[in-house]
Design a protein around this motif. Sequence first.
Motif, PDB file in Angstrom:
ATOM      1  N   LEU A 133      -7.399   2.750  61.594  1.00 16.68           N
ATOM      2  CA  LEU A 133      -6.783   3.993  61.129  1.00 16.68           C
ATOM      3  C   LEU A 133      -5.535   3.695  60.302  1.00 16.68           C
ATOM      4  O   LEU A 133      -5.261   4.391  59.308  1.00 16.68           O
ATOM      5  CB  LEU A 133      -6.428   4.875  62.330  1.00 16.68           C
ATOM      6  N   SER A 134      -4.772   2.692  60.695  1.00 16.13           N
ATOM      7  CA  SER A 134      -3.597   2.299  59.921  1.00 16.13           C
ATOM      8  C   SER A 134      -4.005   1.790  58.539  1.00 16.13           C
ATOM      9  O   SER A 134      -3.341   2.091  57.535  1.00 16.13           O
ATOM     10  CB  SER A 134      -2.809   1.218  60.664  1.00 16.13           C
ATOM     11  N   ALA A 135      -5.093   1.012  58.483  1.00 14.93           N
ATOM     12  CA  ALA A 135      -5.581   0.521  57.192  1.00 14.93           C
ATOM     13  C   ALA A 135      -6.035   1.682  56.311  1.00 14.93           C
ATOM     14  O   ALA A 135      -5.766   1.712  55.104  1.00 14.93           O
ATOM     15  CB  ALA A 135      -6.729  -0.465  57.404  1.00 14.93           C
ATOM     16  N   LEU A 136      -6.721   2.649  56.901  1.00 17.77           N
ATOM     17  CA  LEU A 136      -7.151   3.829  56.148  1.00 17.77           C
ATOM     18  C   LEU A 136      -5.952   4.630  55.648  1.00 17.77           C
ATOM     19  O   LEU A 136      -5.942   5.116  54.502  1.00 17.77           O
ATOM     20  CB  LEU A 136      -8.041   4.702  57.024  1.00 17.77           C
ATOM     21  N   LEU A 137      -4.940   4.760  56.489  1.00 21.69           N
ATOM     22  CA  LEU A 137      -3.742   5.509  56.097  1.00 21.69           C
ATOM     23  C   LEU A 137      -3.033   4.825  54.934  1.00 21.69           C
ATOM     24  O   LEU A 137      -2.536   5.494  54.018  1.00 21.69           O
ATOM     25  CB  LEU A 137      -2.806   5.637  57.296  1.00 21.69           C
ATOM     26  N   ARG A 138      -2.988   3.502  54.948  1.00 23.09           N
ATOM     27  CA  ARG A 138      -2.366   2.777  53.837  1.00 23.09           C
ATOM     28  C   ARG A 138      -3.124   3.018  52.537  1.00 23.09           C
ATOM     29  O   ARG A 138      -2.523   3.159  51.471  1.00 23.09           O
ATOM     30  CB  ARG A 138      -2.312   1.280  54.149  1.00 23.09           C
ATOM     31  N   GLN A 139      -4.443   3.068  52.616  1.00 25.67           N
ATOM     32  CA  GLN A 139      -5.227   3.336  51.414  1.00 25.67           C
ATOM     33  C   GLN A 139      -4.973   4.735  50.882  1.00 25.67           C
ATOM     34  O   GLN A 139      -4.869   4.945  49.667  1.00 25.67           O
ATOM     35  CB  GLN A 139      -6.718   3.150  51.717  1.00 25.67           C
ATOM     36  N   VAL A 140      -4.855   5.700  51.790  1.00 27.15           N
ATOM     37  CA  VAL A 140      -4.569   7.078  51.365  1.00 27.15           C
ATOM     38  C   VAL A 140      -3.207   7.161  50.688  1.00 27.15           C
ATOM     39  O   VAL A 140      -3.047   7.788  49.627  1.00 27.15           O
ATOM     40  CB  VAL A 140      -4.637   8.033  52.571  1.00 27.15           C
ATOM     41  N   PHE A 141      -2.197   6.513  51.296  1.00 24.50           N
ATOM     42  CA  PHE A 141      -0.861   6.511  50.700  1.00 24.50           C
ATOM     43  C   PHE A 141      -0.858   5.811  49.341  1.00 24.50           C
ATOM     44  O   PHE A 141      -0.149   6.221  48.418  1.00 24.50           O
ATOM     45  CB  PHE A 141       0.132   5.833  51.638  1.00 24.50           C
ATOM     46  N   CYS A 142      -1.665   4.747  49.231  1.00 26.29           N
ATOM     47  CA  CYS A 142      -1.747   4.012  47.966  1.00 26.29           C
ATOM     48  C   CYS A 142      -2.339   4.908  46.875  1.00 26.29           C
ATOM     49  O   CYS A 142      -1.828   4.952  45.750  1.00 26.29           O
ATOM     50  CB  CYS A 142      -2.584   2.751  48.152  1.00 26.29           C
ATOM     51  N   LEU A 143      -3.407   5.625  47.207  1.00 28.82           N
ATOM     52  CA  LEU A 143      -4.012   6.537  46.231  1.00 28.82           C
ATOM     53  C   LEU A 143      -3.034   7.653  45.848  1.00 28.82           C
ATOM     54  O   LEU A 143      -2.942   8.041  44.680  1.00 28.82           O
ATOM     55  CB  LEU A 143      -5.300   7.131  46.807  1.00 28.82           C
ATOM     56  N   PHE A 144      -2.302   8.163  46.828  1.00 24.50           N
ATOM     57  CA  PHE A 144      -1.328   9.221  46.560  1.00 24.50           C
ATOM     58  C   PHE A 144      -0.209   8.700  45.659  1.00 24.50           C
ATOM     59  O   PHE A 144       0.243   9.395  44.739  1.00 24.50           O
ATOM     60  CB  PHE A 144      -0.754   9.743  47.874  1.00 24.50           C
ATOM     61  N   TYR A 145       0.220   7.460  45.911  1.00 25.88           N
ATOM     62  CA  TYR A 145       1.280   6.866  45.088  1.00 25.88           C
ATOM     63  C   TYR A 145       0.797   6.665  43.656  1.00 25.88           C
ATOM     64  O   TYR A 145       1.529   6.956  42.701  1.00 25.88           O
ATOM     65  CB  TYR A 145       1.716   5.540  45.702  1.00 25.88           C
ATOM     66  N   ILE A 146      -0.429   6.176  43.503  1.00 27.97           N
ATOM     67  CA  ILE A 146      -0.975   5.966  42.153  1.00 27.97           C
ATOM     68  C   ILE A 146      -1.100   7.296  41.422  1.00 27.97           C
ATOM     69  O   ILE A 146      -0.748   7.418  40.234  1.00 27.97           O
ATOM     70  CB  ILE A 146      -2.339   5.258  42.238  1.00 27.97           C
ATOM     71  N   TYR A 147      -1.597   8.306  42.142  1.00 31.25           N
ATOM     72  CA  TYR A 147      -1.737   9.626  41.523  1.00 31.25           C
ATOM     73  C   TYR A 147      -0.382  10.185  41.108  1.00 31.25           C
ATOM     74  O   TYR A 147      -0.227  10.727  40.006  1.00 31.25           O
ATOM     75  CB  TYR A 147      -2.428  10.569  42.499  1.00 31.25           C
ATOM     76  N   SER A 148       0.627  10.044  41.964  1.00 30.11           N
ATOM     77  CA  SER A 148       1.960  10.556  41.650  1.00 30.11           C
ATOM     78  C   SER A 148       2.572   9.810  40.470  1.00 30.11           C
ATOM     79  O   SER A 148       3.233  10.412  39.612  1.00 30.11           O
ATOM     80  CB  SER A 148       2.876  10.440  42.869  1.00 30.11           C
ATOM     81  N   THR A 149       2.348   8.490  40.411  1.00 32.77           N
ATOM     82  CA  THR A 149       2.888   7.690  39.313  1.00 32.77           C
ATOM     83  C   THR A 149       2.264   8.095  37.988  1.00 32.77           C
ATOM     84  O   THR A 149       2.956   8.255  36.973  1.00 32.77           O
ATOM     85  CB  THR A 149       2.643   6.199  39.583  1.00 32.77           C
TER      86      THR A 149
END
Length: 234
Positions: A208-224
């Motif tokens: 679940l932690s690995a999945l959460l990191r991927q979600v945050f990564c996608l959100f960061y890329i989208y925001s950037t």
Amino acid sequence: MGSIDALVKAGSSLGALSRTEYKSLLVVSEIYRQQEWMYNNKVHRIEHRIVNVSQAHIRPIVRGKAGVAVEFGAKISASVRDGYVFLDRISWDNFNESVDLKAQIEAYYNYTGFYPESVHVDKIYRSRANRSFCKEKGIRISGPPLGRPKANVSQELKKQAQEDERIRNNIEGKFGISKRRYSLSRVMAKLPHTSETAIAITFLVMNLSALLRQVFCLFYIYSTIKSFSASIHY
């Protein structure tokens, strides 16, 4: 034990014992039987040896590691796919992990619909049977071939071996993180099924932690990308 036998012969009943006391009596009787058998046969090991009265399911597992020759607890067989850990087997008895490779590969096939291009395994998994199975399925198994090592190894093969070892280090890293960060080395449950549940939950939380990191990564890329697009003016 002799006193209890004398009481039973005098008319007492074991039915007066509680469930926990009766279980402890059975465990102690089995420990005595095992110790007596080893003494009479002049050996120092026996199958399914009990080393703890309150946790009779725990077995000593000889690992031969520096500083810790013997470990106590569950032995697990796990694999890593796409950064996620899959708990394939939990056992309180010592077992050879290499026998699980075929089942793990078939589980991967049932999950994805195709066999992996390669598997990256420890030395113990590189048996003749596993090599033959992987060759039959068209799977490349990491590590050098059986037989005498070649005197001259090409740079391409050396690079491939380094890459294979780098990929295989993922599972070693997962075990280290699970012990240091997720307290896998400090499972305090007493019963076998509660201990197995605690172990399984540890790997679930890791995934679940690995999945959460991927979600945050996608959100960061989208925001950037969004902020970058907003800053462009024509």
